[in-house]
Design an enzyme around this catalytic site. Structure first.
Site, PDB file in Angstrom:
ATOM      1  N   GLU A 169      -9.869  -1.875  -4.203  1.00  0.00           N
ATOM      2  CA  GLU A 169      -9.125  -2.528  -5.286  1.00  0.00           C
ATOM      3  C   GLU A 169      -9.338  -4.040  -5.287  1.00  0.00           C
ATOM      4  O   GLU A 169      -8.426  -4.798  -5.593  1.00  0.00           O
ATOM      5  CB  GLU A 169      -7.625  -2.200  -5.182  1.00  0.00           C
ATOM      6  CG  GLU A 169      -7.297  -0.737  -5.322  1.00  0.00           C
ATOM      7  CD  GLU A 169      -5.798  -0.445  -5.504  1.00  0.00           C
ATOM      8  OE1 GLU A 169      -4.980  -1.291  -5.124  1.00  0.00           O
ATOM      9  OE2 GLU A 169      -5.467   0.612  -6.046  1.00  0.00           O
ATOM     10  N   GLU A 191      -7.816   7.387  -7.071  1.00  0.00           N
ATOM     11  CA  GLU A 191      -6.393   7.475  -6.746  1.00  0.00           C
ATOM     12  C   GLU A 191      -5.598   7.858  -7.972  1.00  0.00           C
ATOM     13  O   GLU A 191      -5.433   7.053  -8.874  1.00  0.00           O
ATOM     14  CB  GLU A 191      -5.841   6.126  -6.241  1.00  0.00           C
ATOM     15  CG  GLU A 191      -6.310   5.755  -4.879  1.00  0.00           C
ATOM     16  CD  GLU A 191      -5.555   4.560  -4.294  1.00  0.00           C
ATOM     17  OE1 GLU A 191      -4.449   4.245  -4.783  1.00  0.00           O
ATOM     18  OE2 GLU A 191      -6.084   3.973  -3.345  1.00  0.00           O
TER      19      GLU A 191
END
Ligand code: NAG
Ligand code: NAG
Ligand code: NAG
Ligand code: NAG
Ligand code: NAG
Ligand code: NAG
Length: 820
Positions: free
Chosen positions: A182, A251
């Site tokens: 991320e 995710e």
């Protein structure tokens, strides 16, 4: 001799051929990952190996496979493996290779997200605090010291995998790896250095030659050879920026984490299933549940600040490894429906259009069975659509899946799986009352003893402790000419503080959870003190509760009394003590002397009776026998304040049952209209966490076990007990044409049917109500089929349950059964 050599040579060749036969080439095209040239749908789920135990792994993985997963995904936790520089740990629940091999033995693929920054609500995002203590180090940016350490660690892990032949081209099961994590969220903060760091990450990944693709999640411009992937609650509108790479979702949040002071988060399965169905409807081919099993933050691994010890996450497998029903089963049904049209999803052409409000996607191709999705994205209204001559009723915010396009196999909002309400049961009577011995934490001795070093400044906490403890003493003294009232004022970055003046406890404070994603835990502590002429001592015990794990420069977030100021104030005189000589001591005495390892009966400093209650800084110890059976074991800490608990010397985590969740926010949950954390909370006004998982492998069969508690703020251990977790109530609410299955999921059986109605019943489990019509004999038919059994199945139809006394459009059977 010769023949022996020949024989082993043949063995080597056979082993090599065998390996080669299993070796798989992993590649990709714009549609999907390809294994040996074949496109694959990959349904994956996250299970983090340190959040359970090796004894639990095979069962968790088996249940994941049974739930329809193809792959298990895990992060790699750098600070667990290398807590001190060059000191590596791969034992017990850090045995990463064993975990991947367990996944392989079950016949599942593995996805490894190396990071090594992992976020994950894990302490310091998985980075070792010694990085922070290294002069010149800048974390997650173009800094040579950091890149060197990251490269060393990543290479070490990759080499371990290679040595055990775990990558798919070597015959292993790892099909995908991730570098960084991320970073796209924070890259802007690091500027040009961030940009070149991303390039460097991709280069490092490429140079490791693992033979399977690398990904970077939430990284719009993931440099080649890495592929961009998506994280979020929904994925239908996501498209990778590079159109030659497949649409992959690393995710999909199955629930959400919980912090001290917040209620428990839930994500309704109807919404989760909807997001998955829409992802595949819109061309997705790889999807990962974050988490599939969340587990437990043992020891001090919880991140933060203020993450609780449980990492249940409302995942399909609960913290203890039980199916979280109906979530587990409803997703299992979804995976079957998607897999039923796998070939067409991967190789077919696609056509998407609206029929009135219904979004229709058809996958089709020569020689393939077609597959269809019908979506009603309206969040409040049902819709009825006529599709290929048949009528379909779509509940709001739902997708129907029609393998073959002629019959609905699955609708995301029609849940046929039972709901299970888990209960905690007391263990046998003789265990019910634990007998406690105790000893005080030696605060006074600690105060008198000089710290390990002295500095004329107030230093940031983790810089001193290296996170070897939650606790750091800051101690100084001041010579005053006259006695009298003064005020001690301490500015601290948090998270908590106990203050002592002339060896007397004068007060404590904890920063309240800030309600949001915990940015600032600093506070000012003020207390009146009575000074004496001459030397006065000040001792400040600063406490951290999990290091920050997320955000730009999260690693620089201060903890402790950094810089102060610390002041003594008399009328208008302010005496700034910040550059006094401050003496430092890391940790508390019982930690240093490892009281939690005291498992023998030898009292050795423990007082066998007369334990105090509500006394801060107190150690408690008791013996207990292992609860019978196989049901998961939990420690109920109700009555305690805050501290840490150990069973047979193993830490089961920080406890803080005194910290109650906010009282507002627990409104009835509606799955429709888009989930975000806070939408579906329970446990308002209750301890954020009361029960702590004690894995059965921590316990000794047929012997007594030792529980040690460190209580920091005062509690009453007489209320503490061990309990087991089992199904208390099982409910079903199933549409006509499907099968209702009820199970007590463990060692119990169905003892009674508390509710059964076939017709148009209302409500949900534990709150069912009859509707306007029903079949007369449904209750007795269900009783006959289920009572006394550990599980039962009933086909929901008029033929089995009898005719209803009116005509409802869609009939349902609702049942509530008690297990005992
Ligand atoms: C897009 O991905 C392909 C590999 O699929 C790669 O060769 C190409 O360089 C990528 N393009 C960009 C702009 O990164
Ligand atoms: C949902 O459907 C109702 C009834 O057809 C309509 O009035 C409403 O605007 C729709 N809502 C959305 C968000 O499309
Ligand atoms: C669309 O709506 C109209 C009006 O309600 C209805 O007559 C028609 O059958 C619907 N079409 C489909 C494909 O369901
Ligand atoms: C944190 O909060 C304190 C007290 O509310 C305030 O004085 C300080 O400026 C804040 N710091 C940051 C970085 O926001
Ligand atoms: C159907 O029977 C139930 C009792 O079994 C009764 O309560 C209900 O009013 C009846 N409904 C109609 C429409 O007759
Ligand atoms: C990609 C995405 O959906 N990100 C969201 C994840 O959840 C956080 C917390 O709710 C949001 O802030 C992000 O936008």
């Amino acid at each position: 001799m010769n023949s022996l050599i020949g024989f082993s040579y043949v063995l080597v060749v056979i082993a090599w051929l065998f390996q080669l036969a299993l070796a798989a080439e992993v590649s990709y095209d714009k549609r999907a990952l390809k294994i040996n040239g074949e496109r694959k749908i990959v349904i994956s789920g996250s299970i983090h190996y340190p959040r359970s135990t090796p004894e639990m792994w095979p069962d968790l993985i088996r249940k994941a496979k049974e739930g329809g997963l193809d792959a298990i995904e895990t992060y790699v936790f750098w600070n667990a493996h290398e807590p001190r520089r060059k000191e590596y740990h791969f034992e017990d629940n850090l045995d990463l290779v064993r975990f991947i091999k367990d996944v392989q033995s079950a016949g599942l693929y593995a996805i490894v997200r190396l990071g090594p920054y992992v976020c994950a609500e894990w302490n310091y995002g998985g980075l070792p605090v010694w990085l922070h203590q290294t002069p010149g180090m800048q974390i997650r940016t173009d800094n040579q010291l950091f890149k060197d350490e990251m490269q060393t660690f990543v290479t070490l892990i990759i080499n371990m995998f290679k040595k055990d032949k775990l990558f798919a081209p070597q015959g292993g099961n790892i099909i995908l790896a991730q570098i960084e994590n991320e970073y796209g969220d924070v890259e802007h903060y690091y500027g040009d250095a961030g940009r070149s760091y991303v390039q460097w990450c991709a280069k490092l990944a490429g140079s490791l030659e693992i033979g399977v693709p690398w990904v970077m999640c939430k990284q719009k411009d993931a440099p080649s050879p890495t592929l961009e992937t998506h994280n979020g609650f929904y994925g239908e509108s996501y498209q990778p920026s590079n159109s030659t790479t497949p649409k992959m979702w690393t995710e999909n949040w199955t629930g959400w984490f919980v912090a001290w002071g917040t209620p428990i988060e839930h994500r309704p399965v109807e919404d989760l299933a909807y997001s998955v169905a829409r992802f595949f409807q819109s061309g997705g081919t790889l999807q990962n549940y974050y988490m599939y099993h969340g587990g437990t933050n043992f020891g001090r691994t919880a991140g933060g600040p203020y993450m609780i010890t449980s990492y249940d996450y409302d995942a399909p497998l609960d913290e203890y490894g039980n199916p979280n029903q109906p979530k587990w089963g409803h997703l299992q049904d979804l995976h079957l429906a998607i897999k039923a049209m796998e070939k067409t999803l991967l190789y077919g052409k696609t056509k998407t259009y609206y029929l009135n409000e219904t979004l229709v996607t058809t996958y089709y191709g020569a020689g393939m069975q077609p597959g269809c999705f019908l979506t009603n994205a309206n969040s409040s209204h049902h819709t009825t659509v006529t599709f290929q001559g048949k009528q379909y009723v779509l509940p709001p915010w739902s997708t129907s899946i029609l393998p073959g396009c002629k019959k609905e196999a699955y609708n995301t909002a029609k849940v046929s799986t039972q709901a299970s309400i888990m209960v905690k049961c007391p263990t046998t009577k003789e265990d019910a009352s634990l007998s406690w011995s105790w000893r005080p934490e030696r605060i006074r001795e600690n105060l008198k003893r000089d710290g390990v070093f002295t500095k004329h400044e107030l230093i940031e906490q983790k810089l001193v402790t290296g996170d070897a403890s939650d606790y750091l003493w800051y101690m100084t003294s001041v010579d005053l000419s006259k006695e009298g009232q003064m005020k001690l004022r301490v500015n601290t970055a948090g998270h908590g503080l106990h203050a002592f003046f002339n060896e007397k406890h004068i007060g404590s404070h904890y920063a309240p959870f800030d309600g949001e994603h915990n940015v600032n835990y600093s506070f000012v502590f003020e207390q009146n003190v009575v000074a004496k002429p001459g030397r006065n001592s000040i001792a400040l015990l600063s406490i951290s509760v999990g290091l920050k794990n997320y955000g730009p420069a999260f690693d620089l977030n201060p903890e402790g009394i950094v810089g102060g100021p610390v002041e003594l104030i008399r009328a208008n005189d302010i005496l700034d003590l910040s550059s006094n000589p401050w003496s430092y001591k890391i940790g508390i005495d019982g930690e240093e002397r490892r009281f939690y390892l005291h498992t023998s009966d030898d009292p050795h400093g423990w007082q066998p009776s007369g334990f105090p209650t509500m006394r801060p800084f107190t150690w408690y110890k008791t013996k207990f026998s292992t609860p019978l059976g196989k049901d998961p074991v939990v420690l109920d800490t109700i009555g305690m304040g805050k501290g840490e608990a150990w069973v047979n010397g193993k830490s089961i985590g920080r406890f803080w049952p005194k910290y109650l969740a906010t009282t507002d926010g627990c409104k009835p949950c509606d799955y429709r209209g888009g989930f975000s954390p806070g939408n579906c909370q329970t446990g308002c006004g209750q301890p954020s966490q009361r029960w702590y998982h004690v894995p059965r492998s921590f316990l000794k069969a047929g012997e007594t076990n030792t529980l040690v508690l460190f209580e920091e703020i005062g509690g009453d251990p007489s209320r503490v007990s061990f309990q087991t977790v089992t199904t208390g109530v099982a409910c079903g609410n199933v549409h006509e044409g499907k099968t209702l299955t009820l199970s007590c999921q463990g060692e119990r059986s169905i003892s009674s049917i508390q509710f059964a109605s076939f017709g148009d019943p209302h409500g949900t489990c534990k709150a069912f109500r009859k509707g306007s019509c029903e079949a007369k004999k449904a209750l007795s038919i269900v009783q006959q089929a289920c009572v006394g059994k550990s599980s039962c199945s009933i086909d929901v139809s008029e033929a089995i349950l009898g005719e209803t006394n009116c005509s409802v459009f869609v009939k349902r059977l609702a049942v509530q059964a008690a297990c005992s």
